[in-house]
Design a protein around this motif. Structure first.
Motif, mmCIF file in Angstrom:
data_model
loop_
_atom_site.group_PDB
_atom_site.id
_atom_site.type_symbol
_atom_site.label_atom_id
_atom_site.label_comp_id
_atom_site.label_asym_id
_atom_site.label_seq_id
_atom_site.Cartn_x
_atom_site.Cartn_y
_atom_site.Cartn_z
ATOM 1 N N ILE A 91 8.251 1.728 -1.310
ATOM 2 C CA ILE A 91 7.691 2.784 -0.948
ATOM 3 C C ILE A 91 7.273 3.760 -2.237
ATOM 4 C CG2 ILE A 91 7.761 4.829 0.575
ATOM 5 C CD1 ILE A 91 7.762 2.353 2.128
ATOM 6 N N GLN A 92 5.776 3.755 -2.371
ATOM 7 C CA GLN A 92 5.289 4.318 -3.244
ATOM 8 C C GLN A 92 4.849 5.659 -3.240
ATOM 9 O OE1 GLN A 92 5.568 3.275 -6.924
ATOM 10 N NE2 GLN A 92 6.924 1.649 -5.956
ATOM 11 N N ILE A 93 4.461 5.986 -2.105
ATOM 12 C CA ILE A 93 3.525 7.060 -1.590
ATOM 13 C C ILE A 93 2.231 7.203 -2.075
ATOM 14 C CG2 ILE A 93 3.673 9.818 -1.600
ATOM 15 C CD1 ILE A 93 6.800 9.696 -1.254
ATOM 16 N N LYS A 94 2.255 7.285 -3.317
ATOM 17 C CA LYS A 94 0.860 7.340 -4.044
ATOM 18 C C LYS A 94 -0.017 6.085 -3.579
ATOM 19 C CE LYS A 94 2.093 8.250 -8.219
ATOM 20 N NZ LYS A 94 2.000 8.396 -9.480
ATOM 21 N N GLY A 95 -1.204 6.239 -3.102
ATOM 22 C CA GLY A 95 -2.161 5.106 -2.624
ATOM 23 C C GLY A 95 -2.017 4.610 -1.369
ATOM 24 N N THR A 96 -1.141 5.479 -0.570
ATOM 25 C CA THR A 96 -1.265 5.068 0.868
ATOM 26 C C THR A 96 -2.351 5.841 1.728
ATOM 27 O OG1 THR A 96 0.631 6.685 1.297
ATOM 28 C CG2 THR A 96 1.349 4.645 0.825
ATOM 29 N N ARG A 97 -2.686 5.387 2.758
ATOM 30 C CA ARG A 97 -3.772 6.285 3.656
ATOM 31 C C ARG A 97 -2.877 7.189 4.462
ATOM 32 N NH1 ARG A 97 -6.216 1.243 6.460
ATOM 33 N NH2 ARG A 97 -4.074 0.277 5.582
ATOM 34 N N SER A 100 -2.745 9.969 11.503
ATOM 35 C CA SER A 100 -2.209 10.684 12.232
ATOM 36 C C SER A 100 -1.717 9.840 13.699
ATOM 37 C CB SER A 100 -3.179 11.666 12.854
ATOM 38 O OG SER A 100 -3.941 11.169 13.735
ATOM 39 N N ARG A 101 -0.795 10.266 14.229
ATOM 40 C CA ARG A 101 -0.182 9.664 15.425
ATOM 41 C C ARG A 101 -1.109 9.238 16.228
ATOM 42 N NH1 ARG A 101 5.566 11.429 17.235
ATOM 43 N NH2 ARG A 101 6.020 9.716 18.732
ATOM 44 N N LYS A 102 -2.322 9.818 16.360
ATOM 45 C CA LYS A 102 -3.331 9.395 17.351
ATOM 46 C C LYS A 102 -4.534 8.478 16.843
ATOM 47 C CE LYS A 102 -2.383 13.199 20.817
ATOM 48 N NZ LYS A 102 -3.229 14.388 21.181
ATOM 49 N N GLY A 103 -4.219 8.185 15.324
ATOM 50 C CA GLY A 103 -5.192 7.355 14.781
ATOM 51 C C GLY A 103 -6.016 7.790 14.195
ATOM 52 N N HIS A 104 -6.077 8.987 13.696
ATOM 53 C CA HIS A 104 -7.229 9.887 12.972
ATOM 54 C C HIS A 104 -6.811 9.344 11.333
ATOM 55 C CE1 HIS A 104 -8.959 11.391 16.592
ATOM 56 N NE2 HIS A 104 -7.855 12.007 16.680
ATOM 57 N N HIS A 105 -7.678 9.120 10.484
ATOM 58 C CA HIS A 105 -7.849 8.851 9.299
ATOM 59 C C HIS A 105 -7.938 10.351 8.284
ATOM 60 C CE1 HIS A 105 -9.193 7.531 5.162
ATOM 61 N NE2 HIS A 105 -7.827 7.065 5.364
ATOM 62 N N LEU A 106 -7.244 10.659 7.665
ATOM 63 C CA LEU A 106 -7.508 11.878 6.869
ATOM 64 C C LEU A 106 -7.649 11.703 5.408
ATOM 65 C CD1 LEU A 106 -5.530 12.727 9.321
ATOM 66 C CD2 LEU A 106 -5.076 14.994 7.728
ATOM 67 N N GLY A 107 -7.438 10.598 4.827
ATOM 68 C CA GLY A 107 -7.715 10.383 3.420
ATOM 69 C C GLY A 107 -6.545 9.568 2.777
ATOM 70 N N GLN A 108 -6.495 9.470 1.404
ATOM 71 C CA GLN A 108 -5.541 8.832 0.756
ATOM 72 C C GLN A 108 -4.774 9.752 -0.238
ATOM 73 O OE1 GLN A 108 -7.069 5.533 -1.983
ATOM 74 N NE2 GLN A 108 -5.709 4.190 -1.052
ATOM 75 N N GLY A 123 5.399 17.567 -0.828
ATOM 76 C CA GLY A 123 4.216 17.571 -0.225
ATOM 77 C C GLY A 123 3.185 16.600 -0.964
ATOM 78 N N CYS A 124 2.377 16.175 -0.316
ATOM 79 C CA CYS A 124 1.268 15.168 -0.868
ATOM 80 C C CYS A 124 -0.019 15.637 -1.280
ATOM 81 C CB CYS A 124 1.446 13.869 0.198
ATOM 82 S SG CYS A 124 2.947 13.101 0.705
ATOM 83 N N ILE A 125 -0.502 15.136 -2.108
ATOM 84 C CA ILE A 125 -1.798 15.429 -2.704
ATOM 85 C C ILE A 125 -2.828 14.456 -2.521
ATOM 86 C CG2 ILE A 125 -3.267 16.603 -4.501
ATOM 87 C CD1 ILE A 125 -0.685 17.109 -6.156
ATOM 88 N N LEU A 126 -3.933 14.910 -1.592
ATOM 89 C CA LEU A 126 -5.040 14.027 -1.576
ATOM 90 C C LEU A 126 -6.383 14.337 -2.382
ATOM 91 C CD1 LEU A 126 -3.321 14.261 1.425
ATOM 92 C CD2 LEU A 126 -5.809 13.581 2.298
ATOM 93 N N ASP A 127 -7.030 13.287 -2.644
ATOM 94 C CA ASP A 127 -8.090 13.338 -3.529
ATOM 95 C C ASP A 127 -9.332 14.043 -2.907
ATOM 96 O OD1 ASP A 127 -9.698 13.045 -5.753
ATOM 97 O OD2 ASP A 127 -9.858 11.014 -5.861
ATOM 98 N N LYS A 128 -9.346 15.425 -2.732
ATOM 99 C CA LYS A 128 -10.269 16.201 -1.996
ATOM 100 C C LYS A 128 -10.529 17.434 -2.705
ATOM 101 C CE LYS A 128 -9.950 14.467 2.845
ATOM 102 N NZ LYS A 128 -9.594 14.941 4.208
ATOM 103 N N ILE A 147 0.889 3.143 4.678
ATOM 104 C CA ILE A 147 0.331 4.053 5.753
ATOM 105 C C ILE A 147 1.414 5.201 5.728
ATOM 106 C CG2 ILE A 147 -0.533 4.876 7.845
ATOM 107 C CD1 ILE A 147 -1.639 2.031 8.171
ATOM 108 N N THR A 148 0.745 6.288 5.287
ATOM 109 C CA THR A 148 1.823 7.593 6.040
ATOM 110 C C THR A 148 1.207 8.182 7.144
ATOM 111 O OG1 THR A 148 2.190 8.151 3.574
ATOM 112 C CG2 THR A 148 2.309 9.933 5.092
ATOM 113 N N VAL A 149 2.128 8.218 8.210
ATOM 114 C CA VAL A 149 1.837 8.732 9.365
ATOM 115 C C VAL A 149 2.398 10.118 9.635
ATOM 116 C CG1 VAL A 149 2.167 8.170 11.926
ATOM 117 C CG2 VAL A 149 2.123 6.388 10.207
#
Length: 247
Positions: A91-97, A100-108, A123-128, A147-149
């Motif tokens: 488990i690296q956390i970084k690089g995972t997508r 959401s539980r219902k299947g929506h994609h928020l980023g990496q 907390g996790c930081i997204l590239d946004k 994947i991070t769910v």
């Protein structure tokens, strides 16, 4: 609160030897505890095995270096069953997508924050860069290999970096107090129960006291005297003895 990139590559310094024993190569993450379990040590002079420092034996994560009491805090991960299990999960956390539980994609995830005292992932930081970009750990259901769910509670789980930092600063004193209270019975359990079971086993590495004096050499049989001496030095040293005990 630190980001992983602030620690990776830094030298690891032995306080009592007054020397650098290696550099921080990577982290071993425990997804169930949501924390950094081990710091992997890079030392080109070591020929084989994956060497690491249990996060609980780290004395400090400074701007220049990571400090530990002595080189005896470095263990071979092959000797620790839980470490092998965590390594296999990778488990690296970084690089995972983030899904959401219902299947929506928020980023990496590009980076994450953790508590330098406990290793807990915060907390996790997204590239946004132009939008709220921090996912608080409380929103995560699973830290997976790819994947991070996250849960679907709330319309927008992401917050701005500034808001996230401010919240952690405001809650930090209460969190430290709560952690201290919660850990007391854990330390007691290690001291009173686990160490007694180590009597008769052998040490897989040298064991030193906080001043750097040798308590018992590698290959020594763990006696009741060694157990009692280690107990008197506190929970960190007790953990070190447990980690260095072999059948």
């Amino acid at each position: 609160m630190k980001q992983s990139k602030e620690v990776l590559g830094k030298p690891i310094i032995s306080i009592f030897a007054g020397k650098e024993i290696g550099k921080v190569k990577n982290f071993v993450i425990n997804p169930d505890l949501r924390s950094i379990e081990f710091i992997i040590v890079q030392n080109d002079q070591w020929d084989f095995g994956i060497k690491a420092v249990p996060f609980k034996l780290v004395e400090g994560l400074g701007d220049y270096a990571v400090t530990i009491d002595s080189e005896s805090a470095v263990i071979d991960l092959a000797d620790i069953p839980i470490a092998n299990e965590l390594l296999s999960k990778n488990i690296q956390i970084k690089g995972t997508r983030i899904i959401s539980r219902k299947g929506h994609h928020l980023g990496q995830i590009s980076e994450y924050y953790f508590d330098p005292e406990t290793g807990k992932i915060l907390g996790c930081i997204l590239d946004k860069p132009d939008a709220p970009s921090v996912l608080p750990e409380a929103a995560v259901i699973t830290f997976g290999k790819e994947i991070t769910v996250i849960s679907d509670e709330g319309d927008q789980p992401l917050v701005s970096d500034e808001a996230f930092r401010n919240e952690k600063i405001e809650t930090e004193p209460a969190a430290i107090e709560e952690t201290t209270i919660a850990q007391e019975p854990v330390s007691s359990a290690v001291d009173e129960l686990d160490l007694e079971e180590l009597i008769g086993k052998t040490l897989s590495a040298n064991l030193y006291d906080p001043s750097g004096e040798l308590i018992a050499a590698e290959g020594s049989v763990i006696t009741a005297e060694i157990v009692n001496q280690t107990k008197a030095m506190g929970s960190n040293k007790a953990l070190e003895l447990a980690l260095k005990a072999a059948e």
